[in-house]
Write a protein that holds these residues in place. Structure first.
Motif, PDB file in Angstrom:
ATOM      1  N   ASN A 211      31.106  52.639  25.864  1.00  0.00           N
ATOM      2  CA  ASN A 211      31.243  51.188  25.747  1.00  0.00           C
ATOM      3  C   ASN A 211      32.326  50.633  26.663  1.00  0.00           C
ATOM      4  OD1 ASN A 211      29.261  51.057  23.606  1.00  0.00           O
ATOM      5  ND2 ASN A 211      30.827  51.928  22.276  1.00  0.00           N
ATOM      6  N   LEU A 212      32.363  51.106  27.897  1.00  0.00           N
ATOM      7  CA  LEU A 212      33.353  50.645  28.858  1.00  0.00           C
ATOM      8  C   LEU A 212      32.760  49.557  29.763  1.00  0.00           C
ATOM      9  CD1 LEU A 212      34.812  54.084  30.038  1.00  0.00           C
ATOM     10  CD2 LEU A 212      35.776  52.525  28.325  1.00  0.00           C
ATOM     11  N   ASN A 213      33.639  48.765  30.367  1.00  0.00           N
ATOM     12  CA  ASN A 213      33.269  47.822  31.409  1.00  0.00           C
ATOM     13  C   ASN A 213      34.014  48.248  32.676  1.00  0.00           C
ATOM     14  OD1 ASN A 213      31.647  45.987  29.816  1.00  0.00           O
ATOM     15  ND2 ASN A 213      33.553  45.334  28.852  1.00  0.00           N
ATOM     16  N   ILE A 214      33.282  48.780  33.645  1.00  0.00           N
ATOM     17  CA  ILE A 214      33.890  49.375  34.832  1.00  0.00           C
ATOM     18  C   ILE A 214      33.431  48.631  36.087  1.00  0.00           C
ATOM     19  CG2 ILE A 214      34.084  51.446  36.255  1.00  0.00           C
ATOM     20  CD1 ILE A 214      33.738  53.125  33.768  1.00  0.00           C
ATOM     21  N   ILE A 215      34.393  48.291  36.942  1.00  0.00           N
ATOM     22  CA  ILE A 215      34.098  47.646  38.221  1.00  0.00           C
ATOM     23  C   ILE A 215      34.158  48.689  39.338  1.00  0.00           C
ATOM     24  CG2 ILE A 215      34.827  45.922  39.912  1.00  0.00           C
ATOM     25  CD1 ILE A 215      36.160  44.380  37.644  1.00  0.00           C
ATOM     26  N   ILE A 216      33.124  48.723  40.164  1.00  0.00           N
ATOM     27  CA  ILE A 216      33.140  49.518  41.390  1.00  0.00           C
ATOM     28  C   ILE A 216      33.361  48.539  42.540  1.00  0.00           C
ATOM     29  CG2 ILE A 216      31.895  51.102  42.903  1.00  0.00           C
ATOM     30  CD1 ILE A 216      30.205  51.918  40.484  1.00  0.00           C
ATOM     31  N   ALA A 217      34.526  48.599  43.176  1.00  0.00           N
ATOM     32  CA  ALA A 217      34.873  47.686  44.266  1.00  0.00           C
ATOM     33  C   ALA A 217      34.848  48.451  45.582  1.00  0.00           C
ATOM     34  CB  ALA A 217      36.248  47.068  44.028  1.00  0.00           C
ATOM     35  N   ASP A 218      33.753  48.299  46.313  1.00  0.00           N
ATOM     36  CA  ASP A 218      33.550  49.012  47.580  1.00  0.00           C
ATOM     37  C   ASP A 218      32.552  48.204  48.398  1.00  0.00           C
ATOM     38  OD1 ASP A 218      33.815  52.148  48.732  1.00  0.00           O
ATOM     39  OD2 ASP A 218      32.001  51.080  49.362  1.00  0.00           O
TER      40      ASP A 218
ATOM     41  N   GLU B  15      29.887  45.300  40.147  1.00  0.00           N
ATOM     42  CA  GLU B  15      30.125  45.664  41.537  1.00  0.00           C
ATOM     43  C   GLU B  15      30.766  44.513  42.305  1.00  0.00           C
ATOM     44  OE1 GLU B  15      26.704  47.319  43.466  1.00  0.00           O
ATOM     45  OE2 GLU B  15      26.105  48.479  41.693  1.00  0.00           O
ATOM     46  N   ALA B  16      31.682  44.863  43.202  1.00  0.00           N
ATOM     47  CA  ALA B  16      32.320  43.895  44.097  1.00  0.00           C
ATOM     48  C   ALA B  16      32.344  44.491  45.494  1.00  0.00           C
ATOM     49  CB  ALA B  16      33.741  43.586  43.628  1.00  0.00           C
ATOM     50  N   ASP B  17      31.963  43.665  46.491  1.00  0.00           N
ATOM     51  CA  ASP B  17      31.913  44.170  47.863  1.00  0.00           C
ATOM     52  C   ASP B  17      33.067  43.666  48.725  1.00  0.00           C
ATOM     53  OD1 ASP B  17      31.226  41.532  48.165  1.00  0.00           O
ATOM     54  OD2 ASP B  17      29.266  41.910  49.075  1.00  0.00           O
ATOM     55  N   SER B  18      34.015  42.949  48.102  1.00  0.00           N
ATOM     56  CA  SER B  18      35.172  42.438  48.834  1.00  0.00           C
ATOM     57  C   SER B  18      36.288  42.141  47.841  1.00  0.00           C
ATOM     58  CB  SER B  18      34.809  41.147  49.586  1.00  0.00           C
ATOM     59  OG  SER B  18      34.508  40.114  48.660  1.00  0.00           O
ATOM     60  N   ALA B  19      37.480  41.907  48.370  1.00  0.00           N
ATOM     61  CA  ALA B  19      38.594  41.559  47.496  1.00  0.00           C
ATOM     62  C   ALA B  19      38.332  40.238  46.773  1.00  0.00           C
ATOM     63  CB  ALA B  19      39.891  41.478  48.305  1.00  0.00           C
ATOM     64  N   ASP B  20      37.684  39.291  47.459  1.00  0.00           N
ATOM     65  CA  ASP B  20      37.395  38.007  46.836  1.00  0.00           C
ATOM     66  C   ASP B  20      36.369  38.153  45.719  1.00  0.00           C
ATOM     67  OD1 ASP B  20      37.791  35.076  46.853  1.00  0.00           O
ATOM     68  OD2 ASP B  20      35.672  35.028  47.385  1.00  0.00           O
ATOM     69  N   ALA B  21      35.341  38.962  45.947  1.00  0.00           N
ATOM     70  CA  ALA B  21      34.331  39.195  44.901  1.00  0.00           C
ATOM     71  C   ALA B  21      34.963  39.874  43.688  1.00  0.00           C
ATOM     72  CB  ALA B  21      33.195  40.049  45.456  1.00  0.00           C
ATOM     73  N   LEU B  22      35.900  40.770  43.940  1.00  0.00           N
ATOM     74  CA  LEU B  22      36.611  41.419  42.841  1.00  0.00           C
ATOM     75  C   LEU B  22      37.411  40.396  42.053  1.00  0.00           C
ATOM     76  CD1 LEU B  22      37.702  43.866  41.278  1.00  0.00           C
ATOM     77  CD2 LEU B  22      39.355  44.213  43.139  1.00  0.00           C
TER      78      LEU B  22
ATOM     79  N   VAL C  47      38.996  49.755  37.140  1.00  0.00           N
ATOM     80  CA  VAL C  47      38.523  49.399  38.479  1.00  0.00           C
ATOM     81  C   VAL C  47      38.540  50.653  39.340  1.00  0.00           C
ATOM     82  CG1 VAL C  47      38.923  48.049  40.567  1.00  0.00           C
ATOM     83  CG2 VAL C  47      39.398  47.036  38.332  1.00  0.00           C
ATOM     84  N   LEU C  48      37.402  50.950  39.968  1.00  0.00           N
ATOM     85  CA  LEU C  48      37.319  51.991  40.988  1.00  0.00           C
ATOM     86  C   LEU C  48      37.408  51.267  42.326  1.00  0.00           C
ATOM     87  CD1 LEU C  48      34.365  54.078  39.494  1.00  0.00           C
ATOM     88  CD2 LEU C  48      36.822  54.541  39.286  1.00  0.00           C
ATOM     89  N   LEU C  49      38.517  51.431  43.037  1.00  0.00           N
ATOM     90  CA  LEU C  49      38.850  50.573  44.174  1.00  0.00           C
ATOM     91  C   LEU C  49      38.909  51.335  45.486  1.00  0.00           C
ATOM     92  CD1 LEU C  49      39.911  47.776  45.236  1.00  0.00           C
ATOM     93  CD2 LEU C  49      42.214  48.636  44.720  1.00  0.00           C
TER      94      LEU C  49
ATOM     95  N   VAL D 124      43.617  51.338  37.567  1.00  0.00           N
ATOM     96  CA  VAL D 124      42.912  51.334  38.846  1.00  0.00           C
ATOM     97  C   VAL D 124      42.888  52.758  39.387  1.00  0.00           C
ATOM     98  CG1 VAL D 124      42.859  50.442  41.209  1.00  0.00           C
ATOM     99  CG2 VAL D 124      43.709  48.990  39.341  1.00  0.00           C
ATOM    100  N   ILE D 125      41.698  53.239  39.713  1.00  0.00           N
ATOM    101  CA  ILE D 125      41.556  54.520  40.395  1.00  0.00           C
ATOM    102  C   ILE D 125      41.136  54.235  41.831  1.00  0.00           C
ATOM    103  CG2 ILE D 125      40.312  56.699  40.546  1.00  0.00           C
ATOM    104  CD1 ILE D 125      39.850  56.624  37.576  1.00  0.00           C
TER     105      ILE D 125
END
Length: 220
Positions: free
Chosen positions: A5-12, A36-43, A57-59, A84-85
Protein backbone atom coordinates in the motif's frame (compact mmCIF):
# COMPACT_ATOMS: atom_id res chain seq x y z
CA UNK A 1 8.09 -9.40 3.76
CA UNK A 2 7.83 -6.35 1.47
CA UNK A 3 5.89 -3.17 2.32
CA UNK A 4 2.40 -2.84 0.87
CA UNK A 5 0.00 0.00 0.00
CA UNK A 6 2.77 2.44 -0.90
CA UNK A 7 2.69 5.51 -3.15
CA UNK A 8 6.00 5.61 -5.03
CA UNK A 9 7.22 8.19 -7.56
CA UNK A 10 9.68 7.19 -10.28
CA UNK A 11 11.37 10.43 -11.42
CA UNK A 12 13.41 9.74 -14.56
CA UNK A 13 13.31 11.27 -18.02
CA UNK A 14 13.54 7.96 -19.91
CA UNK A 15 10.02 6.52 -20.41
CA UNK A 16 11.29 3.05 -21.30
CA UNK A 17 13.28 2.85 -18.08
CA UNK A 18 10.36 4.15 -15.97
CA UNK A 19 7.97 1.66 -17.53
CA UNK A 20 10.37 -1.29 -17.26
CA UNK A 21 11.16 -0.51 -13.63
CA UNK A 22 7.50 -0.12 -12.69
CA UNK A 23 6.47 -3.33 -14.47
CA UNK A 24 9.29 -5.28 -12.81
CA UNK A 25 8.58 -3.97 -9.32
CA UNK A 26 4.77 -4.18 -9.36
CA UNK A 27 4.61 -7.90 -8.45
CA UNK A 28 6.93 -7.31 -5.48
CA UNK A 29 4.90 -4.53 -3.83
CA UNK A 30 1.25 -5.40 -3.39
CA UNK A 31 -1.35 -2.66 -3.88
CA UNK A 32 1.33 -0.04 -4.49
CA UNK A 33 0.43 2.96 -6.65
CA UNK A 34 3.15 4.08 -9.03
CA UNK A 35 3.53 7.66 -10.25
CA UNK A 36 5.92 8.92 -12.90
CA UNK A 37 7.71 12.23 -13.49
CA UNK A 38 9.94 12.99 -16.47
CA UNK A 39 11.37 16.29 -15.18
CA UNK A 40 11.95 18.25 -12.00
CA UNK A 41 8.88 20.36 -12.77
CA UNK A 42 6.67 17.30 -13.29
CA UNK A 43 7.92 15.94 -9.98
CA UNK A 44 7.04 19.21 -8.24
CA UNK A 45 3.55 19.11 -9.73
CA UNK A 46 3.02 15.66 -8.25
CA UNK A 47 4.24 16.86 -4.86
CA UNK A 48 2.00 19.95 -5.01
CA UNK A 49 -1.13 17.81 -5.40
CA UNK A 50 -3.17 17.48 -2.18
CA UNK A 51 -3.37 13.71 -2.59
CA UNK A 52 -1.91 11.20 -2.29
CA UNK A 53 0.71 11.28 0.43
CA UNK A 54 3.84 9.84 -1.14
CA UNK A 55 6.03 7.29 0.62
CA UNK A 56 9.14 7.28 -1.58
CA UNK A 57 10.82 8.98 -4.54
CA UNK A 58 13.15 7.07 -6.86
CA UNK A 59 15.15 9.97 -8.31
CA UNK A 60 17.49 10.13 -11.27
CA UNK A 61 20.20 12.77 -10.81
CA UNK A 62 20.05 13.92 -14.42
CA UNK A 63 16.71 14.88 -15.93
CA UNK A 64 15.30 18.14 -17.35
CA UNK A 65 15.28 20.91 -14.75
CA UNK A 66 17.51 18.98 -12.38
CA UNK A 67 21.12 20.09 -12.07
CA UNK A 68 22.95 17.21 -10.45
CA UNK A 69 22.07 17.15 -6.78
CA UNK A 70 19.81 20.24 -6.84
CA UNK A 71 16.49 18.36 -6.86
CA UNK A 72 17.67 16.03 -4.10
CA UNK A 73 18.60 19.06 -1.97
CA UNK A 74 15.23 20.66 -2.70
CA UNK A 75 13.34 17.52 -1.68
CA UNK A 76 15.28 17.10 1.55
CA UNK A 77 14.74 20.75 2.50
CA UNK A 78 11.00 20.88 1.83
CA UNK A 79 9.84 17.27 2.21
CA UNK A 80 12.11 15.99 5.00
CA UNK A 81 9.79 13.09 5.87
CA UNK A 82 9.80 11.78 2.28
CA UNK A 83 12.69 9.36 1.68
CA UNK A 84 14.57 9.64 -1.60
CA UNK A 85 16.56 6.87 -3.25
CA UNK A 86 18.91 7.97 -6.02
CA UNK A 87 18.88 5.78 -9.13
CA UNK A 88 21.76 6.57 -11.46
CA UNK A 89 23.98 5.21 -14.18
CA UNK A 90 26.90 6.94 -12.45
CA UNK A 91 28.11 4.51 -9.82
CA UNK A 92 31.44 5.98 -8.70
CA UNK A 93 32.25 6.45 -5.02
CA UNK A 94 32.11 10.27 -5.13
CA UNK A 95 28.66 10.40 -6.73
CA UNK A 96 27.32 7.98 -4.13
CA UNK A 97 29.08 9.84 -1.31
CA UNK A 98 27.64 13.20 -2.34
CA UNK A 99 24.16 11.75 -2.71
CA UNK A 100 24.35 10.34 0.81
CA UNK A 101 25.86 13.59 2.12
CA UNK A 102 22.96 15.59 0.66
CA UNK A 103 20.36 13.40 2.29
CA UNK A 104 19.48 10.44 0.10
CA UNK A 105 18.22 7.36 1.90
CA UNK A 106 19.89 5.06 -0.59
CA UNK A 107 21.64 4.75 -3.93
CA UNK A 108 20.76 2.11 -6.52
CA UNK A 109 22.84 1.80 -9.70
CA UNK A 110 20.68 1.51 -12.81
CA UNK A 111 22.65 -1.61 -13.65
CA UNK A 112 21.36 -3.36 -10.51
CA UNK A 113 19.08 -6.37 -10.71
CA UNK A 114 15.38 -6.13 -9.93
CA UNK A 115 16.02 -8.22 -6.83
CA UNK A 116 18.46 -5.54 -5.68
CA UNK A 117 15.91 -2.78 -6.37
CA UNK A 118 13.30 -4.69 -4.40
CA UNK A 119 15.57 -5.30 -1.42
CA UNK A 120 16.84 -1.73 -1.40
CA UNK A 121 13.33 -0.24 -1.43
CA UNK A 122 12.25 -2.64 1.30
CA UNK A 123 15.22 -1.68 3.49
CA UNK A 124 14.67 2.05 3.02
CA UNK A 125 10.98 1.75 3.83
CA UNK A 126 12.02 0.10 7.09
CA UNK A 127 14.14 3.13 7.89
CA UNK A 128 17.54 1.82 6.81
CA UNK A 129 20.04 3.41 4.42
CA UNK A 130 20.88 1.22 1.44
CA UNK A 131 24.13 1.40 -0.54
CA UNK A 132 25.69 -0.98 -3.07
CA UNK A 133 28.22 -3.49 -1.82
CA UNK A 134 31.84 -2.39 -1.94
CA UNK A 135 31.21 1.36 -1.86
CA UNK A 136 34.00 3.36 -0.27
CA UNK A 137 32.40 6.57 0.99
CA UNK A 138 34.49 9.67 0.32
CA UNK A 139 34.85 12.61 2.69
CA UNK A 140 32.88 15.66 1.59
CA UNK A 141 34.42 18.99 2.52
CA UNK A 142 31.69 21.11 4.11
CA UNK A 143 33.69 24.25 3.35
CA UNK A 144 33.95 23.82 -0.42
CA UNK A 145 31.97 26.12 -2.72
CA UNK A 146 29.64 23.37 -3.92
CA UNK A 147 28.60 22.51 -0.40
CA UNK A 148 28.09 26.16 0.54
CA UNK A 149 25.87 26.64 -2.50
CA UNK A 150 23.96 23.48 -1.61
CA UNK A 151 23.04 25.04 1.73
CA UNK A 152 21.88 28.25 0.07
CA UNK A 153 19.84 26.41 -2.54
CA UNK A 154 17.99 24.47 0.15
CA UNK A 155 16.65 27.80 1.48
CA UNK A 156 14.62 28.48 -1.67
CA UNK A 157 10.89 27.88 -1.51
CA UNK A 158 9.40 25.41 -4.02
CA UNK A 159 8.16 28.29 -6.19
CA UNK A 160 11.49 30.09 -6.05
CA UNK A 161 13.25 26.87 -7.01
CA UNK A 162 10.90 26.46 -9.97
CA UNK A 163 11.59 30.04 -11.10
CA UNK A 164 15.33 29.43 -10.82
CA UNK A 165 14.98 26.34 -13.00
CA UNK A 166 13.18 28.47 -15.60
CA UNK A 167 15.97 31.04 -15.43
CA UNK A 168 18.36 28.19 -16.26
CA UNK A 169 16.20 27.35 -19.29
CA UNK A 170 16.63 30.92 -20.54
CA UNK A 171 12.97 31.92 -20.19
CA UNK A 172 12.06 35.60 -19.89
CA UNK A 173 10.14 36.94 -16.91
CA UNK A 174 6.97 37.33 -18.95
CA UNK A 175 7.24 33.71 -20.20
CA UNK A 176 7.73 32.44 -16.66
CA UNK A 177 4.81 34.53 -15.42
CA UNK A 178 2.56 33.10 -18.15
CA UNK A 179 3.63 29.49 -17.46
CA UNK A 180 3.10 29.85 -13.71
CA UNK A 181 -0.10 31.90 -14.00
CA UNK A 182 1.21 34.88 -12.03
CA UNK A 183 2.18 38.48 -12.76
CA UNK A 184 5.58 39.66 -13.94
CA UNK A 185 5.84 41.64 -10.71
CA UNK A 186 5.57 38.37 -8.79
CA UNK A 187 8.40 36.86 -10.84
CA UNK A 188 10.55 39.94 -10.19
CA UNK A 189 9.86 39.57 -6.47
CA UNK A 190 10.86 35.90 -6.64
CA UNK A 191 14.02 36.86 -8.53
CA UNK A 192 14.98 39.38 -5.85
CA UNK A 193 14.48 36.77 -3.13
CA UNK A 194 16.47 34.17 -5.11
CA UNK A 195 19.39 36.55 -5.62
CA UNK A 196 19.42 37.45 -1.93
CA UNK A 197 19.33 33.85 -0.74
CA UNK A 198 22.02 32.71 -3.17
CA UNK A 199 24.20 35.76 -2.57
CA UNK A 200 24.27 36.79 -6.24
CA UNK A 201 23.37 39.95 -8.15
CA UNK A 202 21.62 38.80 -11.31
CA UNK A 203 20.08 35.92 -13.27
CA UNK A 204 23.34 34.87 -14.89
CA UNK A 205 25.07 34.49 -11.53
CA UNK A 206 22.04 32.63 -10.15
CA UNK A 207 22.17 30.12 -13.01
CA UNK A 208 25.92 29.65 -12.55
CA UNK A 209 25.27 29.02 -8.85
CA UNK A 210 22.69 26.37 -9.71
CA UNK A 211 25.07 24.73 -12.15
CA UNK A 212 27.62 24.30 -9.36
CA UNK A 213 25.39 21.48 -8.11
CA UNK A 214 25.87 19.61 -11.39
CA UNK A 215 27.88 16.43 -11.71
CA UNK A 216 31.62 16.88 -11.54
CA UNK A 217 33.64 15.65 -14.51
CA UNK A 218 35.03 12.80 -12.44
CA UNK A 219 31.47 11.76 -11.65
CA UNK A 220 30.41 11.31 -15.27
Amino acid sequence: MKPENLNIIIADDHPLFRNALRQALMPCFNNTQWFEADSADALQQLLDAPQPNYDLVLLDLQMPGSHGYSTLLHLRAHYPELPVIIISAHEDNMTISRALHYGSAGFIPKSASMETFTNAIGDVMKGDVWLPDGVELQEINDEDNTDKMAGKLSELTPQQYRVLQMFAEGLLNKQIAYDLGVSEATIKAHATAIFRKLGVRNRTQAVIALQQLGMEKNEL
